[in-house]
Design an enzyme around this catalytic site. Structure first.
Site, PDB file in Angstrom:
ATOM      1  N   LYS A 264     124.784  95.533 124.319  1.00 13.24           N
ATOM      2  CA  LYS A 264     125.499  95.767 125.579  1.00 13.24           C
ATOM      3  C   LYS A 264     126.902  96.286 125.271  1.00 13.24           C
ATOM      4  CE  LYS A 264     127.455  93.212 129.553  1.00 13.24           C
ATOM      5  NZ  LYS A 264     127.410  91.979 130.371  1.00 13.24           N
ATOM      6  N   ASP A 269     134.492  94.612 132.084  1.00 13.43           N
ATOM      7  CA  ASP A 269     133.650  94.193 133.203  1.00 13.43           C
ATOM      8  C   ASP A 269     134.495  93.517 134.268  1.00 13.43           C
ATOM      9  OD1 ASP A 269     131.677  93.371 134.908  1.00 13.43           O
ATOM     10  OD2 ASP A 269     130.875  91.800 133.579  1.00 13.43           O
ATOM     11  N   LYS A 276     134.903  90.102 140.163  1.00 11.63           N
ATOM     12  CA  LYS A 276     135.139  88.756 139.635  1.00 11.63           C
ATOM     13  C   LYS A 276     136.470  88.231 140.158  1.00 11.63           C
ATOM     14  CE  LYS A 276     132.917  89.609 135.144  1.00 11.63           C
ATOM     15  NZ  LYS A 276     131.829  88.607 135.267  1.00 11.63           N
ATOM     16  N   ASP A 287     133.334  92.475 126.577  1.00  8.22           N
ATOM     17  CA  ASP A 287     131.969  92.525 127.103  1.00  8.22           C
ATOM     18  C   ASP A 287     131.131  93.597 126.393  1.00  8.22           C
ATOM     19  OD1 ASP A 287     130.119  91.302 128.760  1.00  8.22           O
ATOM     20  OD2 ASP A 287     130.540  92.602 130.486  1.00  8.22           O
ATOM     21  N   ASP A 346     127.907  92.700 139.561  1.00 13.55           N
ATOM     22  CA  ASP A 346     128.427  92.007 138.376  1.00 13.55           C
ATOM     23  C   ASP A 346     127.300  91.683 137.388  1.00 13.55           C
ATOM     24  OD1 ASP A 346     130.299  90.899 136.722  1.00 13.55           O
ATOM     25  OD2 ASP A 346     130.534  89.035 137.870  1.00 13.55           O
ATOM     26  N   GLU A 348     125.691  93.672 135.690  1.00 11.95           N
ATOM     27  CA  GLU A 348     125.618  95.067 135.233  1.00 11.95           C
ATOM     28  C   GLU A 348     125.018  95.194 133.833  1.00 11.95           C
ATOM     29  OE1 GLU A 348     128.176  93.196 134.743  1.00 11.95           O
ATOM     30  OE2 GLU A 348     128.559  93.607 132.636  1.00 11.95           O
ATOM     31  N   ARG A 350     122.429  93.854 132.399  1.00 12.13           N
ATOM     32  CA  ARG A 350     120.979  94.083 132.368  1.00 12.13           C
ATOM     33  C   ARG A 350     120.631  95.491 132.838  1.00 12.13           C
ATOM     34  NH1 ARG A 350     120.603  88.804 136.055  1.00 12.13           N
ATOM     35  NH2 ARG A 350     122.633  88.556 135.068  1.00 12.13           N
TER      36      ARG A 350
HETATM   37  N1  BES Z   1     129.759  89.802 131.207  1.00 11.59           N
HETATM   38  C1  BES Z   1     129.314  88.842 132.137  1.00 11.59           C
HETATM   39  C2  BES Z   1     128.835  87.535 131.482  1.00 11.59           C
HETATM   40  C3  BES Z   1     129.872  86.730 130.764  1.00 11.59           C
HETATM   41  C4  BES Z   1     130.547  85.725 131.432  1.00 11.59           C
HETATM   42  C5  BES Z   1     130.142  86.953 129.435  1.00 11.59           C
HETATM   43  C6  BES Z   1     131.503  84.977 130.773  1.00 11.59           C
HETATM   44  C7  BES Z   1     131.103  86.193 128.767  1.00 11.59           C
HETATM   45  C8  BES Z   1     131.775  85.201 129.436  1.00 11.59           C
HETATM   46  C9  BES Z   1     128.174  89.394 132.968  1.00 11.59           C
HETATM   47  O1  BES Z   1     128.194  90.761 133.190  1.00 11.59           O
HETATM   48  C10 BES Z   1     128.261  88.748 134.294  1.00 11.59           C
HETATM   49  O2  BES Z   1     129.157  89.054 135.009  1.00 11.59           O
HETATM   50  N2  BES Z   1     127.327  87.851 134.573  1.00 11.59           N
HETATM   51  C11 BES Z   1     127.321  87.138 135.792  1.00 11.59           C
HETATM   52  C12 BES Z   1     126.042  87.508 136.492  1.00 11.59           C
HETATM   53  C13 BES Z   1     125.933  87.031 137.893  1.00 11.59           C
HETATM   54  C14 BES Z   1     127.027  87.547 138.768  1.00 11.59           C
HETATM   55  C15 BES Z   1     124.615  87.517 138.436  1.00 11.59           C
HETATM   56  C16 BES Z   1     127.375  85.665 135.446  1.00 11.59           C
HETATM   57  O3  BES Z   1     126.714  85.250 134.491  1.00 11.59           O
HETATM   58  O4  BES Z   1     128.101  84.938 136.115  1.00 11.59           O
HETATM   59 ZN    ZN Z   2     129.220  91.879 131.849  1.00 10.33          ZN
HETATM   60 MN    MN Z   3     129.259  91.295 134.933  1.00  9.10          MN
END
Ligand code: BES
Ligand code: ZN
Ligand code: MN
Length: 492
Positions: A264, A269, A276, A287, A346, A348, A350
């Site tokens: 990834k 992000d 966020k 990220d 968010d 993103e 996947r």
């Molecule tokens: N990059 C984040 C996941 C992440 C969170 C990595 C904290 C490192 C530390 C990912 O893109 C994301 O935002 N995931 C969300 C998905 C949800 C909104 C469906 C998550 O896990 O909260």
């Molecule tokens: Zn992310």
């Molecule tokens: Mn995200």
């Protein structure tokens, strides 16, 4: 950059005089007598041990100036904990810690007396790996009053030095340098490392180590139908890129076999329109840690030269809100042909990974591993000590788990099975990208649909790629998680 690129390593069966003039580190188990080949050093350590000032607990260290005639000017007692709990991870961390301490106290030459071990090769390698990892700093933008002196020479002292041990140490150093290279990229702010710059760095590295590299531009991403990657990337002023980097040895054991590592590569992000909240959002500069780990692994693989074809694929994009951003409810048509509803912008990672995985299959990948800082939910489940491992193939999963364990980057298998499929079922499209908690499994299940019948492992490294606090052996920030696992898997 302040990180010394190279540490002069020395393997010897006696402590060099130059080190005695400066500093010698001695490993101490809390339940064993101190061992040191030098009588003066041994006696000095014993005296400290008897005084009760140092107990040999893991992750503890004591530096003291030895009086004349005690074999070395400074001694560093390095706690390894109980003998029964000792493994290569303990040694890696301890070596990193002693190197950090040496640098902080302006030591230029340091000798480390290795503890007695069943496998001297693995032990030497772990010591040099840990020591090199301990060199890493990420205070790129900090001014320092006094010019820092750098550790120049590091001697590993073993009972019998040999060329095999020298090779093992070199290998450890080289792999750790690739880990540090990946950490530097991950710790770099989004401003200076947007997707196309990320691709340029990959190309620079590929050139240095003789790898083939190409990157698809934003137009190519669109024209080839990578709607997931384009959908995420299009909201930003910084255009997306798909980095493809190949290791192709002439004498590959099987020319039909191709392993693909997909990382990834979200260079920042924000969450996009599903933005966020601000707290800790700065961590999202990392990220792209999965992408950096894939590139770091390719960097090491190019030097270790295994007889196996490997391709690294990094879908890179910046996830930003703007008038051009993808919106919740939009549907993207992906490279594999499936339509995916974007329930949350968010989620993103996947979206870019499914195009990366589909591209790996187009290139003829016979096995796939993807690495991604994919979900907060894996941090809730496993914390920072283990990566989440998901797979559609038990045999491949077992191999990756074993490689991860040996590399000192343990992973824990989690389900990605169809009993979670409700979470990715869309009312309007083939799939949706988010359907509530638990999310790490749902994300993995979506990826598995794109890996289809190719043996695939997904490592969710959201927890393991980042230290929330400074560690004895590392600064707060990126860890380079995944590089050593991929290298062990490919070359181990
Ligand atoms: N990059 C984040 C996941 C992440 C969170 C990595 C904290 C490192 C530390 C990912 O893109 C994301 O935002 N995931 C969300 C998905 C949800 C909104 C469906 C998550 O896990 O909260
Ligand atoms: Zn992310
Ligand atoms: Mn995200």
């Amino acid at each position: 950059m302040k990180n010394p690129k190279h540490l002069e390593l020395e393997i010897s069966d006696r402590i060099p005089d130059a080190a005695k003039d400066e500093a010698v580190a001695v490993c101490v188990f809390k339940d064993e007598k101190v061992e040191a080949q030098d009588e003066g050093i041994k006696r000095a350590c014993e005296q400290i041990a008897e005084s009760g000032e140092f107990k040999g607990e893991a992750e503890t260290l004591l530096l003291f100036h030895a009086p004349d005639g005690k074999g070395a000017r400074r001694l560093l007692l390095l706690g390894l904990g109980a003998r029964a709990d000792f493994d290569l991870s303990v040694l890696r961390r301890a070596a990193g810690m002693v190197v950090r301490q040496a640098r902080a106290t302006h030591i230029k030459r340091l000798a480390l007396l290795l503890p007695r071990a069943d496998d001297p090769q693995a032990t030497t390698r772990a010591a040099s790996e840990g020591a090199t990892l301990g060199l890493y700093e990420n205070d790129f933008y900090q001014h320092h009053e006094d010019e820092q002196t750098e550790l120049e020479r590091f001697a590993i002292i073993t009972s019998a030095a040999s060329d095999e041990l020298r090779l093992a140490a070199e290998r450890g150093r080289m792999v750790a340098e690739s880990v540090n290279w990946a950490r530097e990229l991950s710790d770099e702010p989004g401003k200076t490392l947007p997707p196309r710059e990320f691709a340029r760095r990959a190309a620079e590295m590929a050139e240095e180590f003789g790898l083939k590299v190409e990157s698809l531009s934003a137009e190519e991403i669109q024209s080839r139908g990578m709607g997931g990657l384009w959908g995420v990337g299009k909201g930003s002023d910084e255009l997306p890129a798909l980095i493809v980097i190949r290791y192709e040895p002439d004498e590959a054991r099987d020319q039909n076999e191709l392993w693909a590592f997909v990382g990834k590569g979200i260079t920042f992000d924000t969450g996009g329109i599903s933005i966020k909240h601000g707290l800790d959002m700065y961590e999202m500069k990392a990220d792209m840690a999965g992408g950096a780990a894939v590139l770091g692994a390719m960097r090491a693989i190019a030097q270790l030269k295994p007889q196996r074809r490997v391709v690294g694929i990094v879908p890179a994009a910046e996830n930003m809100p703007s008038g051009r951003s993808i919106k919740p409810g939009d549907v993207v048509r992906t490279l594999a042909g499936f339509n995916v509803e974007v329930a949350d912008t968010d989620a993103e990672g996947r979206l870019v990974l499914i195009d990366g995985i589909a591209y790996a299959r187009q290139l003829g990948a016979t096995r796939i591993v993807d690495l991604a800082t994919l979900t907060g939910s894996i941090i809730v489940a496993l914390g920072n000590a283990r990566a989440g491992l998901f797979s559609n193939d038990d045999e491949w999963a077992a191999r990756v788990l074993k490689a991860a364990e040996r590399a000192g980057e343990p992973a824990w298998r989690m389900p990605a099975s169809d009993d979670y499929k409700k979470r990715i079922e869309s009312d309007v499209a083939d799939f949706k990208n988010y359907g509530g908690r638990p999310d790490a499994t749902a994300a993995a299940l979506l990826l598995s649909k794109f890996a289809a019948d190719v043996p695939w492992v997904h490592l969710d490294i959201a927890g393991t790629s980042w230290y929330d606090d400074p560690q004895p052996h590392a600064p707060k920030g990126s860890t380079g998680a995944g590089v050593r696992t991929l290298v062990e898997l490919t070359c181990g």
